[in-house]
Design a protein around this motif. Structure first.
Motif, short mmCIF file in Angstrom:
data_model
loop_
_atom_site.label_atom_id
_atom_site.label_comp_id
_atom_site.label_asym_id
_atom_site.label_seq_id
_atom_site.Cartn_x
_atom_site.Cartn_y
_atom_site.Cartn_z
N LEU A 26 0.82 -1.21 0.00
CA LEU A 26 0.00 0.00 0.00
C LEU A 26 0.86 1.25 0.00
CD1 LEU A 26 -2.69 1.50 0.22
CD2 LEU A 26 -2.63 1.12 2.70
N ARG A 27 1.81 1.35 0.91
CA ARG A 27 2.56 2.60 1.05
C ARG A 27 3.44 2.88 -0.16
NH1 ARG A 27 7.91 2.31 4.34
NH2 ARG A 27 8.64 0.18 4.04
N ARG A 28 3.85 1.83 -0.87
CA ARG A 28 4.70 2.03 -2.03
C ARG A 28 3.91 2.16 -3.33
NH1 ARG A 28 9.52 -2.25 -0.24
NH2 ARG A 28 10.69 -0.73 1.01
N SER A 29 2.62 1.86 -3.28
CA SER A 29 1.79 1.93 -4.50
C SER A 29 1.30 3.34 -4.78
CB SER A 29 0.59 1.00 -4.36
OG SER A 29 -0.32 1.50 -3.39
N GLY A 30 1.29 4.21 -3.76
CA GLY A 30 0.76 5.55 -3.93
C GLY A 30 -0.75 5.64 -3.82
N GLN A 31 -1.42 4.53 -3.46
CA GLN A 31 -2.88 4.53 -3.33
C GLN A 31 -3.29 4.90 -1.90
OE1 GLN A 31 -4.92 4.05 -6.15
NE2 GLN A 31 -2.87 4.30 -7.01
N ALA A 32 -4.60 5.07 -1.72
CA ALA A 32 -5.11 5.60 -0.46
C ALA A 32 -5.75 4.55 0.43
CB ALA A 32 -6.13 6.71 -0.74
N GLY B 274 -7.21 6.67 -4.83
CA GLY B 274 -7.94 5.47 -5.21
C GLY B 274 -7.59 4.34 -4.27
N LEU B 275 -8.26 3.21 -4.44
CA LEU B 275 -8.09 2.06 -3.56
C LEU B 275 -7.56 0.86 -4.34
CD1 LEU B 275 -11.50 2.32 -1.64
CD2 LEU B 275 -9.29 3.27 -0.94
N LEU B 276 -6.79 0.03 -3.66
CA LEU B 276 -6.34 -1.23 -4.22
C LEU B 276 -7.39 -2.30 -3.95
CD1 LEU B 276 -2.64 -1.16 -2.94
CD2 LEU B 276 -3.38 -0.85 -5.31
N VAL B 277 -7.73 -3.08 -4.98
CA VAL B 277 -8.74 -4.13 -4.83
C VAL B 277 -8.08 -5.39 -4.28
CG1 VAL B 277 -10.41 -5.59 -6.00
CG2 VAL B 277 -10.12 -3.21 -6.70
N LEU B 278 -8.66 -5.92 -3.21
CA LEU B 278 -8.21 -7.19 -2.65
C LEU B 278 -9.17 -8.29 -3.08
CD1 LEU B 278 -7.31 -6.18 1.02
CD2 LEU B 278 -5.77 -6.44 -0.93
N GLY B 279 -8.61 -9.42 -3.46
CA GLY B 279 -9.42 -10.61 -3.71
C GLY B 279 -9.25 -11.55 -2.54
N LEU C 140 -13.79 7.01 -3.14
CA LEU C 140 -13.24 8.14 -2.39
C LEU C 140 -13.60 9.46 -3.08
CD1 LEU C 140 -9.72 6.84 -1.29
CD2 LEU C 140 -11.85 6.91 0.03
N TRP C 141 -13.55 9.46 -4.39
CA TRP C 141 -13.94 10.65 -5.16
C TRP C 141 -15.38 11.04 -4.85
CZ3 TRP C 141 -17.78 10.45 -8.98
CH2 TRP C 141 -17.96 11.62 -9.72
N ALA C 142 -16.26 10.03 -4.76
CA ALA C 142 -17.67 10.29 -4.49
C ALA C 142 -17.87 10.87 -3.09
CB ALA C 142 -18.48 9.00 -4.63
N ARG C 143 -16.92 10.58 -2.17
CA ARG C 143 -17.00 11.12 -0.82
C ARG C 143 -16.20 12.41 -0.67
NH1 ARG C 143 -16.03 5.49 0.87
NH2 ARG C 143 -14.13 6.09 1.96
N GLY C 144 -15.72 12.93 -1.80
CA GLY C 144 -14.98 14.18 -1.76
C GLY C 144 -13.58 14.05 -1.24
N LYS C 145 -12.99 12.84 -1.36
CA LYS C 145 -11.63 12.60 -0.86
C LYS C 145 -10.72 12.22 -2.02
CE LYS C 145 -13.18 11.04 3.70
NZ LYS C 145 -13.15 9.95 4.70
N PRO C 146 -9.42 12.51 -1.91
CA PRO C 146 -8.49 12.19 -2.99
C PRO C 146 -8.06 10.73 -2.95
CG PRO C 146 -7.32 13.27 -1.22
CD PRO C 146 -8.77 13.27 -0.81
#
Length: 654
Positions: free
Chosen positions: A343-349, A508-513, A500-506
């Protein structure tokens, strides 16, 4: 008397091709080592470039940048007055080697190439490196011009050699050499080498730490000596998690150790030990064997002492007990640490997980919560790096997590994707778990999307497929299940990108399977944590797979196929004994044939599998671990005929 030495080893969270970050972490570890009085510092395998460079090892850039980092290390005042042992790739006579470079005060003392390679399971070292197979042979290595300008040396020793200081002798092992039946430490010990070092990139598998500790204790019990073990930590950029466990042992006892699962990017372990303890031990245990050792080590001498002249009052480290994690703790901690690095190295939120209420997705959700627990503990322990990373992930420079549940709500979104066939029970379980761990939870009904796709099909064909329950055929039922699964996947990625965009936050998210290694052999679905469901059963109510066999049976079959290298017939021959109390030979034959039919029908799906955490000694990961065809004759006519003949004519003795 000059007999006590302080030595340092470390676990570093290096990252493939992150030369800048890798350099900083190496320098930090050396500085900490010196501050603790160490005169020798050992680092993990290929620490300069990162172990997981894979086919980037073919590139001349990787070699060039590694030497550039080495020059920075040689020039740094931090590396003065301490022997530094670093890892990097080196090409000698146009052959690429995995090497240790030992240097002191701007002089390279020796280069020791790896002699025994790891080339099984997750490891493919022979693809990029050649082993140095010339026992006790040393050649001259011509240094690159950029290094000559700093050291004033044209050539340095390269090969199977050891370092002889004014007070002791140090010999090198690299990772897999410790695990090999011809470990170099045996002959080195019999030739008087007193300090053994091992630089590793050893990934986490369940119970593997026990094996490492036992090997190192055994190595120093047999021949005496001091053993330093360094290891990579974290996600180097691939499917495995390197779990640290740096340690120091002497004469069969562990005297210092590091953490197995930690969020610290740099961990240094130091120990003060007495060389006379080694000499006394060997005088009683090993002297007759040492007198006749025929193959002497090539010694490279250096005018330097690890000990000081007056050390009578310097205390030495005493034996400690290694308390190992339980399997349940390992399942919770290893994937959690890997996910944080990812997560921390991907740049996602943050992460998004489709939460079904079943055991697999619930396990994945709990692992994410475990990650949040580790993060909050690290912040409480004043880990500034972790706090900076958390703030970058949540896009808030003033944020400080107060509780794992509160942090989970900031970085973890779960969603239950219901259809008209979903049960209220699974929906409630998903909601209750989300409430317990604190994730942001959504209920999404996907019927509209499924019916829209089926409507397109109906317009074109004039037919509307049905589930089994409504009188549909096997083909209709499978098609409808696949439509639902793929709609869920599409929606998962849509919500990951825009929720996150819909909630007014910057961000994206990583999808977990979520699935498990046993089902993956059978169905070849994608998932995140590559472990057997049998390992999760102590945490959950036992379940049966909707596939003609239990998860326990699937696990046994998977291990026989991968670890024991069994084809259909040899697997049948083993299982008739393993399952003799519950299944007849005919029933065993049916299960084996059913598995191989389904496995071969679905094998092609593994060629596009998403990255998953590797936690077991077997895995169906086509990209790294399990190299097999994807187009099979799914009838297995010859193999199944052998099984049938054995069932019909065999005389089984139990």
């Amino acid at each position: 008397m000059g007999r006590k030495v302080t030595l340092a080893t470390c676990s570093l969270n290096q990252w493939a091709l992150d030369f800048e970050g890798n350099l900083d972490r190496i320098l930090e570890s050396i500085e900490i080592s010196k501050n603790h009085g160490a005169k020798y510092r050992l680092g993990p395998e290929l620490e300069i470039c990162g172990y997981g460079c894979a086919d980037h090892f073919y590139e001349s850039d990787t070699l060039l940048h590694s030497f550039q980092v080495l020059r920075k290390l040689l020039e740094s005042p931090i590396t003065e007055d301490i022997i530094c042992d670093v890892g990097m790739p080196i090409m000698h006579h146009n052959v690429r080697y995995n090497c240790r470079v030992l240097f002191l005060n701007r002089k390279i003392l020796l280069i020791r190439p790896k002699m025994l390679m790891a080339n099984y399971g997750n490891y493919r070292e022979m693809r990029w490196f050649s082993p140095w197979n010339q026992l006790r042979k040393v050649e001259e290595y011509f240094l690159p011009r950029m290094i000559q300008e700093v050291t004033g040396q044209d050539t340095v020793p390269f090969g199977d050699c050891v370092l002889s200081t004014k007070d002791t002798c140090i010999g090198t092992e690299i990772c897999a050499e410790l695990w090999n039946p011809r470990s170099p430490h045996i002959q080195m010990g019999l030739d008087g080498v007193e300090i053994f070092t091992n630089s590793s990139a050893s990934h986490h598998e369940l119970r593997k730490a026990d094996q490492r500790v036992n090997l190192i204790k055994s190595a120093t019990t047999k021949t005496g000596g001091i053993y330093l073990y360094a290891n990579q930590r974290g996600c180097d950029g691939d499917r495995v998690y390197y779990d640290g466990c740096a340690m120091v042992a002497i004469n069969g006892d562990i005297v210092a150790r590091g953490a197995q699962f930690s969020l610290n990017d740099v961990e240094v372990i130091t120990a003060t030990v007495d060389l006379e303890d080694v000499r006394s031990y060997r005088g009683e245990m090993c002297q007759p064997h040492m007198e006749c050792e025929p193959e002497l080590c090539h010694r490279v001498k250096v005018n330097f002492s690890l000990s000081t002249g007056d050390d009578v009052y310097l205390p030495t480290h005493q034996p400690i007990t290694w308390n190992f994690h339980t399997p349940e703790e390992e399942i919770s901690l290893g994937p959690a640490c890997w996910l944080w690095d990812y997560l921390r190295r991907s740049g996602q939120a943050g992460f998004l997980l489709p939460l079904s209420g079943g055991v697999d997705s619930s396990s994945t959700a709990c692992i994410v919560h475990s990650m949040c627990v580790l993060l909050c503990r690290a912040v409480q322990d004043d880990n500034r790096q972790v706090l900076e990373d958390i703030r970058r992930v949540v896009r808030d420079e003033s944020y400080c997590p107060q509780h794992p549940k509160e942090l989970c709500g900031r970085i973890f979104t779960t969603c239950y994707m219901a259809t008209e066939n979903s049960s209220e029970d699974t929906c409630n379980r998903a909601r209750d778990l989300a409430n317990q761990i604190g994730s942001t939870h959504m209920n999404i009904n996907i019927d509209m999307a499924v019916k829209g796709i089926l409507g397109i099909f109906s317009v074109v064909t004039g037919r509307w497929p049905k589930f089994h329950a409504n009188g549909g055929s096997d083909r209709e039922n499978l098609a409808l299940q696949n439509v639902q699964a793929r709609v869920r996947m599409v929606l998962a990625y849509l919500f990951a990108q825009l929720s996150l965009w819909a909630r007014g936050k910057p961000g994206g998210l990583l999808v977990l399977g979520s699935a498990n290694v046993d089902e993956r052999y059978y169905w070849s679905y994608h998932f995140t944590t590559d472990m057997s469901k049998t390992l999760l059963m102590p945490l959950y109510t036992a379940q049966f797979a909707d596939m003609g066999m239990t998860y326990s049976e699937l696990s046994a079959i998977g291990r026989l196929r991968k670890i024991s290298k069994c084809g259909p017939f040899s697997m049948f021959c083993k299982l008739i004994h393993l399952w003799k109390d519950v299944l007849s030979p005919m029933e065993v034959a049916q299960k084996v044939k059913h598995f191989f039919r389904m496995y071969s029908m679905n094998r092609h799906k593994m060629t596009t599998v998403t990255p998953s955490y590797h936690a077991e000694s077997y895995s169906p990961d086509d990209n790294r671990f399990d190299l097999r065809p994807f187009l099979y004759n799914t009838r297995w006519t010859w193999q199944f005929r052998c099984i049938d003949n054995q069932v019909a004519h065999g005389h089984f003795q139990y």
